[in-house]
Design a protein around this motif. Structure first.
Motif, PDB file in Angstrom:
ATOM      1  N   LYS A 342       0.740  -1.235   0.096  1.00  0.00           N
ATOM      2  CA  LYS A 342      -0.167   0.023   0.024  1.00  0.00           C
ATOM      3  C   LYS A 342       0.825   1.004  -0.021  1.00  0.00           C
ATOM      4  CE  LYS A 342      -4.328  -1.531   2.349  1.00  0.00           C
ATOM      5  NZ  LYS A 342      -5.007  -1.397   3.416  1.00  0.00           N
ATOM      6  N   ASN A 343       1.799   1.264   0.823  1.00  0.00           N
ATOM      7  CA  ASN A 343       2.861   2.375   1.076  1.00  0.00           C
ATOM      8  C   ASN A 343       3.528   2.861  -0.631  1.00  0.00           C
ATOM      9  OD1 ASN A 343       2.276   2.902   3.531  1.00  0.00           O
ATOM     10  ND2 ASN A 343       3.826   1.869   4.509  1.00  0.00           N
ATOM     11  N   GLN A 344       4.037   1.662  -0.964  1.00  0.00           N
ATOM     12  CA  GLN A 344       4.461   1.709  -2.394  1.00  0.00           C
ATOM     13  C   GLN A 344       3.570   2.225  -3.345  1.00  0.00           C
ATOM     14  OE1 GLN A 344       5.636  -2.379  -2.812  1.00  0.00           O
ATOM     15  NE2 GLN A 344       7.817  -2.210  -2.074  1.00  0.00           N
ATOM     16  N   ALA A 345       2.196   1.818  -3.349  1.00  0.00           N
ATOM     17  CA  ALA A 345       1.293   2.183  -4.503  1.00  0.00           C
ATOM     18  C   ALA A 345       1.140   3.596  -4.149  1.00  0.00           C
ATOM     19  CB  ALA A 345       0.143   1.264  -4.221  1.00  0.00           C
ATOM     20  N   GLU A 346       0.937   4.064  -2.959  1.00  0.00           N
ATOM     21  CA  GLU A 346       0.657   5.490  -2.642  1.00  0.00           C
ATOM     22  C   GLU A 346       1.861   6.388  -3.089  1.00  0.00           C
ATOM     23  OE1 GLU A 346      -1.728   7.046   0.696  1.00  0.00           O
ATOM     24  OE2 GLU A 346      -1.833   4.800   1.442  1.00  0.00           O
ATOM     25  N   ALA A 347       2.916   5.869  -2.786  1.00  0.00           N
ATOM     26  CA  ALA A 347       4.350   6.618  -3.103  1.00  0.00           C
ATOM     27  C   ALA A 347       4.093   6.657  -4.650  1.00  0.00           C
ATOM     28  CB  ALA A 347       5.422   6.113  -2.535  1.00  0.00           C
ATOM     29  N   THR A 348       3.808   5.687  -5.351  1.00  0.00           N
ATOM     30  CA  THR A 348       3.678   5.774  -6.959  1.00  0.00           C
ATOM     31  C   THR A 348       2.938   6.808  -7.280  1.00  0.00           C
ATOM     32  OG1 THR A 348       4.435   3.424  -7.022  1.00  0.00           O
ATOM     33  CG2 THR A 348       3.458   4.393  -8.731  1.00  0.00           C
ATOM     34  N   LEU A 349       1.729   6.732  -6.666  1.00  0.00           N
ATOM     35  CA  LEU A 349       0.643   7.798  -7.158  1.00  0.00           C
ATOM     36  C   LEU A 349       1.422   9.380  -6.904  1.00  0.00           C
ATOM     37  CD1 LEU A 349      -2.708   6.390  -5.817  1.00  0.00           C
ATOM     38  CD2 LEU A 349      -2.100   6.525  -8.067  1.00  0.00           C
ATOM     39  N   GLN A 350       1.880   9.509  -5.749  1.00  0.00           N
ATOM     40  CA  GLN A 350       2.153  10.814  -5.440  1.00  0.00           C
ATOM     41  C   GLN A 350       3.362  11.253  -6.634  1.00  0.00           C
ATOM     42  OE1 GLN A 350       3.497  10.746  -1.237  1.00  0.00           O
ATOM     43  NE2 GLN A 350       1.316  10.479  -0.634  1.00  0.00           N
ATOM     44  N   PHE A 351       4.246  10.325  -6.556  1.00  0.00           N
ATOM     45  CA  PHE A 351       5.504  10.792  -7.492  1.00  0.00           C
ATOM     46  C   PHE A 351       4.954  11.046  -8.723  1.00  0.00           C
ATOM     47  CE2 PHE A 351       8.920   9.339 -10.555  1.00  0.00           C
ATOM     48  CZ  PHE A 351       9.746  10.258  -9.950  1.00  0.00           C
ATOM     49  N   ASP A 352       3.887  10.133  -9.343  1.00  0.00           N
ATOM     50  CA  ASP A 352       3.294  10.511 -10.770  1.00  0.00           C
ATOM     51  C   ASP A 352       2.745  11.753 -10.935  1.00  0.00           C
ATOM     52  OD1 ASP A 352       2.909   9.243 -13.250  1.00  0.00           O
ATOM     53  OD2 ASP A 352       0.833   8.719 -12.781  1.00  0.00           O
ATOM     54  N   GLU A 353       2.208  12.329  -9.752  1.00  0.00           N
ATOM     55  CA  GLU A 353       1.490  13.865  -9.920  1.00  0.00           C
ATOM     56  C   GLU A 353       2.469  14.921  -9.835  1.00  0.00           C
ATOM     57  OE1 GLU A 353      -1.659  13.976  -7.064  1.00  0.00           O
ATOM     58  OE2 GLU A 353      -2.986  12.181  -8.092  1.00  0.00           O
ATOM     59  N   VAL A 354       3.719  14.643  -9.571  1.00  0.00           N
ATOM     60  CA  VAL A 354       4.844  15.711  -9.712  1.00  0.00           C
ATOM     61  C   VAL A 354       4.795  16.558 -10.829  1.00  0.00           C
ATOM     62  CG1 VAL A 354       7.237  16.246  -9.455  1.00  0.00           C
ATOM     63  CG2 VAL A 354       6.282  14.507  -8.008  1.00  0.00           C
ATOM     64  N   GLU A 355       4.836  15.572 -12.116  1.00  0.00           N
ATOM     65  CA  GLU A 355       4.701  16.389 -13.433  1.00  0.00           C
ATOM     66  C   GLU A 355       3.172  16.728 -13.898  1.00  0.00           C
ATOM     67  OE1 GLU A 355       7.307  17.345 -15.239  1.00  0.00           O
ATOM     68  OE2 GLU A 355       8.958  16.215 -13.791  1.00  0.00           O
ATOM     69  N   VAL A 356       3.267  18.123 -14.294  1.00  0.00           N
ATOM     70  CA  VAL A 356       1.876  18.419 -14.636  1.00  0.00           C
ATOM     71  C   VAL A 356       1.186  17.766 -15.693  1.00  0.00           C
ATOM     72  CG1 VAL A 356       2.774  20.262 -16.166  1.00  0.00           C
ATOM     73  CG2 VAL A 356       0.527  20.470 -15.243  1.00  0.00           C
ATOM     74  N   MET A 357       2.128  17.223 -16.908  1.00  0.00           N
ATOM     75  CA  MET A 357       1.864  16.213 -17.705  1.00  0.00           C
ATOM     76  C   MET A 357       1.300  15.028 -17.373  1.00  0.00           C
ATOM     77  SD  MET A 357       1.165  15.844 -20.936  1.00  0.00           S
ATOM     78  CE  MET A 357       1.943  16.564 -22.073  1.00  0.00           C
ATOM     79  N   ASN A 358       1.636  14.338 -16.351  1.00  0.00           N
ATOM     80  CA  ASN A 358       1.115  13.128 -15.776  1.00  0.00           C
ATOM     81  C   ASN A 358      -0.251  13.261 -15.220  1.00  0.00           C
ATOM     82  OD1 ASN A 358       3.447  11.884 -16.445  1.00  0.00           O
ATOM     83  ND2 ASN A 358       4.342  11.731 -14.317  1.00  0.00           N
TER      84      ASN A 358
END
Length: 416
Positions: A342-358
């Motif tokens: 769960k922590n890995q999945a949430e971290a992936t979501l947060q990292f993915d939202e760093v870029e405005v294109m993503n």
């Protein structure tokens, strides 16, 4: 949290606006609701072909890339079984250039025979290099039709066979374009240093005049429940035997998707996963092994795949995999295992939202669920998954009669 506003043009184009004044760029993401699942079984690979053709010149603009590069922009695209996605980035002050370019190729391509021949050649070469001449490259060309009997997921995005692209005519291309590349079949997301009123004004100016019939009705056959294990043995000049075991599983917007996805992480994500720990590190059955879901909108596949160690037979490797799958069905997973993924999945979501294109891409894709706000609730849905949910979905999908297994033999290797 991705804050957004939205509006819809009279021709059916759905538009979302995500404002982020912390950046100096603007991005445009146009998602066309067409993928390889929408193709004629006798004319496959067209969605992917169009990913290339859309850069070959449009009705009023002979070169797409040149004017974009002149204003400091860049672009790309990708195709999947479910969607075709085009995206560009420009300095915010040059946003209208993006609207001009994207609206003209939505209006109509140039349908230049020379462009078709050039892009046909590019796609054919890609088919050969990535799928036919690369070790293990044809795995999904073989595994898909084994797992799917009626659903169009039975062919890869590149297509069933090269001949379908070789024989594509200009009339075929025109028909596909005017059936699928419509304002009513598209989602436009504009994000970055923009504002709602500005985007609405530009959308009305550039996209509203494009005529559009209603969104095309989808008539995709439902894959029947699998009642018996299917197997296929393939031989090729590859470095090692490989095993692929696929189970039918819920689609991307199904309530159980998150539990199935986390099950894949527990069993096969990284070197701390159950499969890797037991079958690579301890028993040395595989040199590498993993588990993952395809994440398709319609019901997809949950796959275990791995390359075998020298001297290990494919039958023994499958038995070793089955032991671990039976264990999770019978005993479930621990709270610690679930918390970690769960922590890995949430971290992936947060990292993915760093870029405005993503963020723009994720918003566009979430809209296909019928509720674009899903983009902001994925972390919540992940947190709600329990160990009981994991065991329940494991019992549901990890049934032998629900499996399609490909034994990929390395010609000349020991073992069977």
């Amino acid at each position: 949290m991705i804050h957004f506003s939205s509006f819809k043009l009279e021709n059916g184009l759905q538009v979302y606006v995500h404002e982020d004044k912390s950046v100096d760029i603007a991005v445009m993401n146009i998602l066309y609701d067409v993928g390889s699942r929408d193709e004629n079984p006798n004319k496959t690979g067209f969605a992917h072909l169009f990913e290339h053709l859309m850069f070959g010149g449009s009705k009023n603009i002979p070169s797409y890339d040149e004017p974009l590069q002149l204003v400091g922009g860049e672009n790309n695209a990708f195709t999947s079984t479910d969607i075709t996605n085009y995206y560009l980035t420009v300095p915010a002050t040059n946003l209208e250039t993006g609207f001009w370019l994207e609206s003209d190729r939505m209006l109509s391509l140039s349908f230049d025979p020379e462009v078709l021949e050039v892009q046909r050649g590019v796609v054919i070469e890609e088919f050969k290099q990535r799928y036919l001449n690369q070790p293990y490259g044809d795995v999904w060309l073989k595994l898909r039709p084994l797992a799917y009997q009626v659903h169009p997921y039975q062919w890869a995005t590149i297509g069933k066979e090269i001949s379908h692209i070789e024989q594509a005519t200009l009339d075929d291309v025109r028909d596909f374009f005017f059936h699928h590349y419509l304002p009513s079949n598209a989602v436009l997301v504009v994000a970055g240093k923009v504002n709602h009123d500005q985007v609405k004004e530009l959308a009305e100016k550039w996209f509203a005049p494009i005529p559009s019939p209603a969104k095309p009705a989808r008539k995709i056959p439902t894959e029947p429940a699998q009642k018996q294990k299917r197997t296929l043995t393939a031989d090729a000049q590859v470095p090692a035997h490989a095993l692929y075991k696929a189970f039918h599983s819920p689609g991307r917007f199904h309530p159980d998707y998150y539990a199935v996805d986390l099950l894949g992480d527990i069993m096969g994500r990284g070197q701390s996963s159950r499969l890797y720990n037991t079958l690579v590190r301890e028993k040395k059955v595989f040199t590498g092994v993993g588990a993952y879901g395809t994440g398709t909108i319609d019901p997809g596949l949950w796959v275990v795949s791995g390359r075998l160690s020298d001297g290990v037979s494919l039958e023994d490797a499958e038995r070793a995999v089955d032991e671990l799958l039976h264990e999770v069905v019978a005993k479930g997973v621990t709270e610690e295992e679930l918390a970690k993924v769960k922590n890995q999945a949430e971290a992936t979501l947060q990292f993915d939202e760093v870029e405005v294109m993503n963020r723009a891409m994720n918003l566009a894709f979430a809209s296909l669920s019928g509720d674009a706000s899903l983009v902001n609730h994925e972390a919540e849905k992940i947190r709600k998954v329990t160990t009981a949910d994991i065991q329940r979905v494991a019992k549901s999908i990890l049934q032998e009669e629900n499996s399609s297994v490909m034994y990929y033999r390395a010609s000349g290797k020991k073992g069977s």
